[in-house]
Design a protein around this motif. Sequence first.
Motif, PDB file in Angstrom:
ATOM      1  N   LEU A 268      57.780  36.930  61.446  1.00 26.42           N
ATOM      2  CA  LEU A 268      57.229  38.136  60.835  1.00 26.42           C
ATOM      3  C   LEU A 268      57.131  38.039  59.316  1.00 26.42           C
ATOM      4  O   LEU A 268      56.828  39.038  58.663  1.00 26.42           O
ATOM      5  N   LEU A 269      57.375  36.848  58.757  1.00 27.79           N
ATOM      6  CA  LEU A 269      57.350  36.692  57.304  1.00 27.79           C
ATOM      7  C   LEU A 269      55.973  37.063  56.752  1.00 27.79           C
ATOM      8  O   LEU A 269      54.965  36.472  57.129  1.00 27.79           O
ATOM      9  N   PRO A 270      55.896  38.058  55.842  1.00 30.52           N
ATOM     10  CA  PRO A 270      54.592  38.435  55.272  1.00 30.52           C
ATOM     11  C   PRO A 270      54.149  37.422  54.224  1.00 30.52           C
ATOM     12  O   PRO A 270      54.973  36.705  53.651  1.00 30.52           O
ATOM     13  N   PRO A 271      52.849  37.355  53.941  1.00 31.25           N
ATOM     14  CA  PRO A 271      52.370  36.425  52.909  1.00 31.25           C
ATOM     15  C   PRO A 271      52.737  36.929  51.522  1.00 31.25           C
ATOM     16  O   PRO A 271      53.039  38.113  51.339  1.00 31.25           O
ATOM     17  N   PRO A 272      52.712  36.046  50.526  1.00 34.40           N
ATOM     18  CA  PRO A 272      52.988  36.499  49.157  1.00 34.40           C
ATOM     19  C   PRO A 272      51.927  37.489  48.688  1.00 34.40           C
ATOM     20  O   PRO A 272      50.769  37.444  49.132  1.00 34.40           O
ATOM     21  N   LEU A 273      52.327  38.381  47.786  1.00 32.28           N
ATOM     22  CA  LEU A 273      51.368  39.331  47.242  1.00 32.28           C
ATOM     23  C   LEU A 273      50.342  38.595  46.385  1.00 32.28           C
ATOM     24  O   LEU A 273      50.697  37.696  45.618  1.00 32.28           O
ATOM     25  N   PRO A 274      49.066  38.945  46.505  1.00 33.57           N
ATOM     26  CA  PRO A 274      48.057  38.279  45.663  1.00 33.57           C
ATOM     27  C   PRO A 274      48.212  38.687  44.205  1.00 33.57           C
ATOM     28  O   PRO A 274      48.703  39.776  43.891  1.00 33.57           O
ATOM     29  N   GLY A 275      47.793  37.801  43.304  1.00 35.18           N
ATOM     30  CA  GLY A 275      47.859  38.092  41.888  1.00 35.18           C
ATOM     31  C   GLY A 275      46.770  39.047  41.447  1.00 35.18           C
ATOM     32  O   GLY A 275      45.826  39.358  42.183  1.00 35.18           O
ATOM     33  N   ALA A 276      46.900  39.513  40.196  1.00 34.78           N
ATOM     34  CA  ALA A 276      45.916  40.459  39.675  1.00 34.78           C
ATOM     35  C   ALA A 276      44.534  39.827  39.596  1.00 34.78           C
ATOM     36  O   ALA A 276      43.517  40.484  39.825  1.00 34.78           O
ATOM     37  N   GLY A 277      44.472  38.524  39.281  1.00 39.79           N
ATOM     38  CA  GLY A 277      43.179  37.855  39.203  1.00 39.79           C
ATOM     39  C   GLY A 277      42.490  37.774  40.545  1.00 39.79           C
ATOM     40  O   GLY A 277      41.257  37.822  40.638  1.00 39.79           O
ATOM     41  N   GLU A 278      43.289  37.618  41.655  1.00 41.75           N
ATOM     42  CA  GLU A 278      42.693  37.528  42.984  1.00 41.75           C
ATOM     43  C   GLU A 278      42.158  38.871  43.456  1.00 41.75           C
ATOM     44  O   GLU A 278      41.235  38.923  44.265  1.00 41.75           O
ATOM     45  N   LEU A 279      42.747  39.970  42.981  1.00 40.17           N
ATOM     46  CA  LEU A 279      42.292  41.292  43.388  1.00 40.17           C
ATOM     47  C   LEU A 279      41.162  41.804  42.519  1.00 40.17           C
ATOM     48  O   LEU A 279      40.518  42.799  42.870  1.00 40.17           O
ATOM     49  N   ALA A 280      40.910  41.183  41.337  1.00 43.02           N
ATOM     50  CA  ALA A 280      39.851  41.659  40.435  1.00 43.02           C
ATOM     51  C   ALA A 280      38.490  41.386  41.057  1.00 43.02           C
ATOM     52  O   ALA A 280      38.284  40.357  41.706  1.00 43.02           O
ATOM     53  N   PRO A 281      37.535  42.295  40.891  1.00 41.31           N
ATOM     54  CA  PRO A 281      36.198  42.061  41.448  1.00 41.31           C
ATOM     55  C   PRO A 281      35.517  40.897  40.755  1.00 41.31           C
ATOM     56  O   PRO A 281      35.745  40.613  39.575  1.00 41.31           O
ATOM     57  N   ALA A 282      34.695  40.200  41.498  1.00 44.24           N
ATOM     58  CA  ALA A 282      33.994  39.041  40.939  1.00 44.24           C
ATOM     59  C   ALA A 282      33.008  39.483  39.850  1.00 44.24           C
ATOM     60  O   ALA A 282      32.358  40.519  39.964  1.00 44.24           O
ATOM     61  N   ARG A 283      32.933  38.669  38.781  1.00 44.49           N
ATOM     62  CA  ARG A 283      32.020  38.998  37.673  1.00 44.49           C
ATOM     63  C   ARG A 283      30.586  38.759  38.113  1.00 44.49           C
ATOM     64  O   ARG A 283      30.256  37.722  38.687  1.00 44.49           O
ATOM     65  N   ARG A 284      29.770  39.738  37.821  1.00 40.52           N
ATOM     66  CA  ARG A 284      28.355  39.618  38.155  1.00 40.52           C
ATOM     67  C   ARG A 284      27.639  38.803  37.076  1.00 40.52           C
ATOM     68  O   ARG A 284      27.839  39.017  35.886  1.00 40.52           O
ATOM     69  N   THR A 285      26.806  37.879  37.517  1.00 39.15           N
ATOM     70  CA  THR A 285      26.018  37.078  36.588  1.00 39.15           C
ATOM     71  C   THR A 285      24.779  37.877  36.159  1.00 39.15           C
ATOM     72  O   THR A 285      24.005  38.342  37.007  1.00 39.15           O
ATOM     73  N   VAL A 286      24.614  38.049  34.833  1.00 35.62           N
ATOM     74  CA  VAL A 286      23.479  38.816  34.304  1.00 35.62           C
ATOM     75  C   VAL A 286      22.270  37.899  34.219  1.00 35.62           C
ATOM     76  O   VAL A 286      22.338  36.830  33.589  1.00 35.62           O
ATOM     77  N   VAL A 287      21.206  38.268  34.875  1.00 38.38           N
ATOM     78  CA  VAL A 287      19.960  37.492  34.865  1.00 38.38           C
ATOM     79  C   VAL A 287      18.945  38.230  33.987  1.00 38.38           C
ATOM     80  O   VAL A 287      18.583  39.379  34.268  1.00 38.38           O
ATOM     81  N   ILE A 288      18.529  37.576  32.912  1.00 36.56           N
ATOM     82  CA  ILE A 288      17.524  38.175  32.010  1.00 36.56           C
ATOM     83  C   ILE A 288      16.144  37.914  32.612  1.00 36.56           C
ATOM     84  O   ILE A 288      15.806  36.755  32.920  1.00 36.56           O
ATOM     85  N   PRO A 289      15.307  38.949  32.782  1.00 37.44           N
ATOM     86  CA  PRO A 289      14.008  38.762  33.446  1.00 37.44           C
ATOM     87  C   PRO A 289      13.015  38.038  32.550  1.00 37.44           C
ATOM     88  O   PRO A 289      13.153  37.948  31.330  1.00 37.44           O
ATOM     89  N   LEU A 290      11.982  37.512  33.203  1.00 37.36           N
ATOM     90  CA  LEU A 290      10.885  36.859  32.496  1.00 37.36           C
ATOM     91  C   LEU A 290       9.874  37.909  32.026  1.00 37.36           C
ATOM     92  O   LEU A 290       9.560  38.858  32.755  1.00 37.36           O
ATOM     93  N   GLN A 291       9.363  37.727  30.802  1.00 42.78           N
ATOM     94  CA  GLN A 291       8.315  38.590  30.237  1.00 42.78           C
ATOM     95  C   GLN A 291       7.132  37.717  29.813  1.00 42.78           C
ATOM     96  O   GLN A 291       7.301  36.519  29.513  1.00 42.78           O
TER      97      GLN A 291
END
Length: 320
Positions: A268-291
């Motif tokens: 019944l051993l639970p897994p280690p708690l995830p770190g703050a970095g693992e729980l942070a949402p993934a950074r969205r890549t900003v795509v600049i459009p073509l003009q």
Amino acid sequence: MATQHDNALTRALAGLPGPLPPSGVIHIAIPHASRFTIVGNHLAQHAELSLVAIGIGVHIQSMPAGSEVGIKALAARFTEGETTIASALRELEAHGYLHRNRARLANGRVVTRTVFCNQPGAVLRAGAVAAPPLPVAPVPVAAPVAPAPPPAPEPPPTPEPTPVPQEAHPPVRLPSRTAPKPPRRPLPQPRELTPELRQTASALLADLRSHAKELVLSEVDVEELVPGVAAWLERDVRPDAIRHALTTELPQPPKYPAKIVKHRLTVLLPPPLPGAGELAPARRTVVIPLQNCDRCDRAFRAREPGHCRGCRSDLMAAAA
């Protein structure tokens, strides 16, 4: 109907010898005349098998030879799902009650043979289960021959032995006591057993009997189990949560309290708690459009429409 049943139950209780226990179950044991199965307490009260595994083991033992007892057949018969039934069958295999072996028939077809042992301990002591004896046809006995006239009686004819039919399938043999068993999972270990972890773990184990009177551990047991509790504490599990996991729904009666605690600390051993970095949402890549450049119609990347870099330089030069 309920009143009639209650009256019959009252009369049956009155006929029991001796005083009735103040609490707990009361048995009214009426001998069976037909349709019954003898089940050993080593299975019905197994300290390490789950209740589902015990129930399936009793059910398989009660079925006649040749019955389908695979995962799908049991799932069609009971309300438990295939995952729960498969886990229970693996428990029965791990403790020697169930054996599933692959065998090749005379026609070349490979089948799975399922063998259930009602006493695994006796099988291991015997070394192996011998194949069932071949059916032997009775040998005809010749009729007695009357003695012939002198000088000597003629001996009776010797009966020819009836050939024994050959077995169509190879015998099923269970693994001997030397067969390797699946290794048990070791007790969890902390990264570092600090004095603080050791003290908290020892106090929690020694105090288990205050919450479950069946869990009386010796000093040797506590010393052996301290690393397992320390591994839980190291993973930020609160002591009351550990206590609840070790004392809830204990088998009755628990013959080996230390083994029960060790088993639960391991599986019944639970897994280690995830770190703050693992729980942070993934950074969205900003795509600049073509003009398209308003002057030369060349494509360029910008957040707003306008001029490309070359046209901007020309316009700035012309304005200067």
